[in-house]
Write a protein that holds these residues in place. Structure first.
Motif, mmCIF file in Angstrom:
data_model
loop_
_atom_site.group_PDB
_atom_site.id
_atom_site.type_symbol
_atom_site.label_atom_id
_atom_site.label_comp_id
_atom_site.label_asym_id
_atom_site.label_seq_id
_atom_site.Cartn_x
_atom_site.Cartn_y
_atom_site.Cartn_z
ATOM 1 N N LEU A 241 -14.142 14.121 -34.455
ATOM 2 C CA LEU A 241 -13.501 12.949 -33.468
ATOM 3 C C LEU A 241 -11.910 12.658 -33.282
ATOM 4 C CD1 LEU A 241 -16.201 10.235 -34.350
ATOM 5 C CD2 LEU A 241 -15.853 11.366 -32.143
ATOM 6 N N ALA A 242 -11.469 12.857 -34.722
ATOM 7 C CA ALA A 242 -9.916 12.903 -34.690
ATOM 8 C C ALA A 242 -9.394 13.812 -33.981
ATOM 9 C CB ALA A 242 -9.437 12.682 -35.982
ATOM 10 N N TRP A 243 -9.889 15.036 -34.168
ATOM 11 C CA TRP A 243 -9.373 16.481 -33.686
ATOM 12 C C TRP A 243 -9.362 16.179 -31.927
ATOM 13 C CZ3 TRP A 243 -6.215 20.255 -34.157
ATOM 14 C CH2 TRP A 243 -6.263 21.495 -33.533
ATOM 15 N N MET A 244 -10.545 15.850 -31.685
ATOM 16 C CA MET A 244 -10.904 15.444 -30.086
ATOM 17 C C MET A 244 -9.826 14.458 -29.475
ATOM 18 S SD MET A 244 -14.102 13.923 -28.309
ATOM 19 C CE MET A 244 -13.805 12.249 -28.944
ATOM 20 N N ILE A 245 -9.584 13.592 -30.214
ATOM 21 C CA ILE A 245 -8.479 12.500 -29.720
ATOM 22 C C ILE A 245 -7.058 12.889 -29.798
ATOM 23 C CG2 ILE A 245 -7.712 10.184 -30.139
ATOM 24 C CD1 ILE A 245 -10.271 9.275 -31.350
ATOM 25 N N ALA A 246 -6.865 13.816 -30.666
ATOM 26 C CA ALA A 246 -5.531 14.389 -30.942
ATOM 27 C C ALA A 246 -5.335 15.286 -29.568
ATOM 28 C CB ALA A 246 -5.121 14.940 -32.007
ATOM 29 N N GLN A 247 -6.173 16.048 -29.082
ATOM 30 C CA GLN A 247 -5.932 17.083 -27.954
ATOM 31 C C GLN A 247 -6.052 15.961 -26.784
ATOM 32 O OE1 GLN A 247 -8.720 20.695 -28.706
ATOM 33 N NE2 GLN A 247 -9.669 19.193 -29.695
ATOM 34 N N ALA A 248 -6.892 15.061 -26.660
ATOM 35 C CA ALA A 248 -6.827 14.213 -25.412
ATOM 36 C C ALA A 248 -5.495 13.385 -25.135
ATOM 37 C CB ALA A 248 -8.060 13.184 -25.475
ATOM 38 N N LEU A 249 -5.167 12.948 -26.320
ATOM 39 C CA LEU A 249 -3.944 12.238 -26.423
ATOM 40 C C LEU A 249 -2.751 13.085 -25.720
ATOM 41 C CD1 LEU A 249 -3.688 9.933 -29.453
ATOM 42 C CD2 LEU A 249 -3.885 9.208 -26.887
ATOM 43 N N VAL A 250 -2.477 14.146 -26.233
ATOM 44 C CA VAL A 250 -1.421 15.178 -25.796
ATOM 45 C C VAL A 250 -1.702 15.442 -24.334
ATOM 46 C CG1 VAL A 250 -0.456 17.541 -26.074
ATOM 47 C CG2 VAL A 250 -1.410 16.170 -28.320
ATOM 48 N N SER A 251 -2.635 15.850 -23.917
ATOM 49 C CA SER A 251 -3.178 16.006 -22.454
ATOM 50 C C SER A 251 -2.757 14.924 -21.616
ATOM 51 C CB SER A 251 -4.756 16.192 -22.305
ATOM 52 O OG SER A 251 -5.165 17.487 -22.867
ATOM 53 N N PHE A 252 -2.953 13.779 -22.203
ATOM 54 C CA PHE A 252 -2.681 12.491 -21.483
ATOM 55 C C PHE A 252 -1.264 12.435 -21.017
ATOM 56 C CE2 PHE A 252 -1.721 7.769 -21.411
ATOM 57 C CZ PHE A 252 -2.552 7.605 -20.085
ATOM 58 N N LEU A 253 -0.575 12.655 -22.257
ATOM 59 C CA LEU A 253 1.077 12.772 -22.025
ATOM 60 C C LEU A 253 1.511 13.748 -20.959
ATOM 61 C CD1 LEU A 253 2.312 12.911 -25.923
ATOM 62 C CD2 LEU A 253 2.267 10.925 -24.328
ATOM 63 N N ILE A 254 0.783 14.816 -20.927
ATOM 64 C CA ILE A 254 0.949 15.663 -19.699
ATOM 65 C C ILE A 254 0.970 14.939 -18.388
ATOM 66 C CG2 ILE A 254 0.425 17.858 -18.522
ATOM 67 C CD1 ILE A 254 0.111 19.258 -21.487
ATOM 68 N N LEU A 255 -0.427 14.423 -18.363
ATOM 69 C CA LEU A 255 -0.685 13.958 -17.295
ATOM 70 C C LEU A 255 0.358 12.763 -16.616
ATOM 71 C CD1 LEU A 255 -3.085 13.426 -15.002
ATOM 72 C CD2 LEU A 255 -3.860 11.931 -16.733
ATOM 73 N N LEU A 256 0.931 12.182 -17.570
ATOM 74 C CA LEU A 256 1.918 10.961 -17.267
ATOM 75 C C LEU A 256 3.205 11.536 -16.650
ATOM 76 C CD1 LEU A 256 1.669 8.747 -20.582
ATOM 77 C CD2 LEU A 256 0.763 8.377 -18.296
ATOM 78 N N THR A 257 3.380 13.100 -16.726
ATOM 79 C CA THR A 257 4.573 13.481 -15.859
ATOM 80 C C THR A 257 3.925 13.409 -14.412
ATOM 81 O OG1 THR A 257 3.903 15.715 -16.131
ATOM 82 C CG2 THR A 257 5.194 14.550 -17.888
ATOM 83 N N PHE A 258 2.872 13.293 -13.845
ATOM 84 C CA PHE A 258 2.350 13.525 -12.568
ATOM 85 C C PHE A 258 2.516 12.151 -11.622
ATOM 86 C CE2 PHE A 258 -1.260 17.136 -13.625
ATOM 87 C CZ PHE A 258 -0.132 17.713 -14.146
ATOM 88 N N PRO A 259 2.372 12.061 -10.663
ATOM 89 C CA PRO A 259 2.562 10.973 -9.753
ATOM 90 C C PRO A 259 1.433 9.980 -10.287
ATOM 91 C CG PRO A 259 2.887 13.154 -8.307
ATOM 92 C CD PRO A 259 2.335 13.580 -9.591
ATOM 93 N N PRO A 260 1.781 8.783 -9.865
ATOM 94 C CA PRO A 260 0.779 7.699 -10.333
ATOM 95 C C PRO A 260 -0.487 7.880 -9.611
ATOM 96 C CG PRO A 260 2.866 6.789 -9.854
ATOM 97 C CD PRO A 260 2.961 8.182 -9.535
ATOM 98 N N VAL A 261 -0.811 8.095 -8.500
ATOM 99 C CA VAL A 261 -2.031 8.691 -7.838
ATOM 100 C C VAL A 261 -2.771 9.792 -8.591
ATOM 101 C CG1 VAL A 261 -1.291 9.990 -5.928
ATOM 102 C CG2 VAL A 261 -3.488 8.690 -5.740
#
Length: 318
Positions: free
Chosen positions: A120-140
């Motif tokens: 579970l910890a490993w899954m959350i860590a991967q998802a959080l890094v992915s989310f940081l990449i997503l934050l560089t995209f436009p809001p929509v």
């Protein structure tokens, strides 16, 4: 079910001798296997609809900028991480099923290499890094990306309640077509939805082939799949998925190049043609009793998807 005792660095049965087994730090190997970094085909299959969407969206708008280069890179890293997070979630939910299937009982969780809390910890860590990449995209696009969590969360349970779990896999694996189209254009247009549907048909094609490897074990433990549902009629269904894939990509391509030159149009439609050629070759080679051959065909879908990209790229240059 109690996990079988294994050595801390026991390789997965159907993926031995890869870079994770030979080069990765020993303490990381179970986690990298949990994320399937030892078998990158799944990352490719998640990524290719993203790359199709970036190029087709660029054809649609008539522009390709430095941000689109980042979209290529960011979607590549994000696909690897989100595929890893998704596989981790899948193995957490399937830990009892995997322990009953010959091909999967050596995976890190059922074999006892990784505990549920660690996974579970490993899954959350991967998802959080992915989310940081997503934050560089436009809001929509960020909103579209967050919405992808719903099909990802549901997919592992689908084989318990439907004969069509591959549809749910397709919904999750091709979401990148919607996300990256939106990231480039700032909105969703009809070619993006057609491309998404074509990707789902493609997933039904390749994952039905893949599922035939486990059909006997799945029948014993009561797990549903299109492979079990279709049985000897699988080639006819595969042909239908093939046609739906090619026609969908073709119409998405036509929608993207509608306002471009005739030469651009002619070259762009070479993408779905090349994809269809490769899928036709796979169908001709299909043998439901040849597990090694089924795995080779499944993995060859990376090349099938890559074949379309040069046609879209060249059409963009014209």
């Amino acid at each position: 079910m109690t996990p079988s005792p294994r050595t801390p660095d026991a390789a997965v049965a159907d993926s031995a001798g890869n870079w994770v087994d030979t080069r990765a730090p020993e303490f990381l190997r179970p986690y990298l296997r949990l994320s399937r970094f030892d078998r990158p085909i799944g990352t490719w299959l998640l990524l290719l609809p993203c790359w199709w969407a970036i190029l087709l969206a660029s054809l649609y708008t008539g522009s390709f900028t430095a941000f689109d280069v980042w979209l290529f890179v960011g979607s590549g890293v994000g696909a690897a991480l989100m595929r890893g997070a998704g596989c981790t979630w899948n193995d957490i939910t399937d830990r009892h099923i995997d322990g009953s299937v010959a091909r999967t009982r050596s995976r890190p969780i059922p074999s006892g290499q990784v505990r549920i809390r660690q996974a579970l910890a490993w899954m959350i860590a991967q998802a959080l890094v992915s989310f940081l990449i997503l934050l560089t995209f436009p809001p929509v696009a960020i909103i579209v990306g967050i919405a992808a969590l719903f099909p990802v969360a549901i997919y592992p349970f689908a084989k318990r309640f439907t004969w069509w779990p591959q549809v749910f896999l397709g919904l999750a694996f091709n979401w990148g077509a919607l996300l990256l189209w939106t990231a480039h254009t700032g909105a969703l247009h009809w070619p993006a939805f057609v491309l998404y549907g074509a990707g789902i048909a493609w997933t039904l094609f390749y994952d039905t082939i893949y599922a035939h490897q486990d059909a006997e074990d799945d029948a014993l433990i009561g797990v549903k799949s299109t492979a079990r549902l279709f049985g000897d009629r699988t080639p006819k269904w595969l042909l239908g998925f093939l046609v739906a894939t090619v026609v969908g990509v073709l119409f998405a391509t036509l929608g993207a190049v509608a306002d471009r030159s005739f030469l651009s149009l002619v070259i762009a439609i070479g993408g779905p043609w090349a994809l269809g050629w490769h899928l036709s070759w796979q169908l001709a080679q299909f043998d439901s009793k040849d597990d090694a051959g089924l795995l080779r065909l499944f993995r060859s879908n990376r090349n099938a998807g890559l074949l379309a990209l040069p046609f879209f790229a060249v059409a963009l240059l014209l």
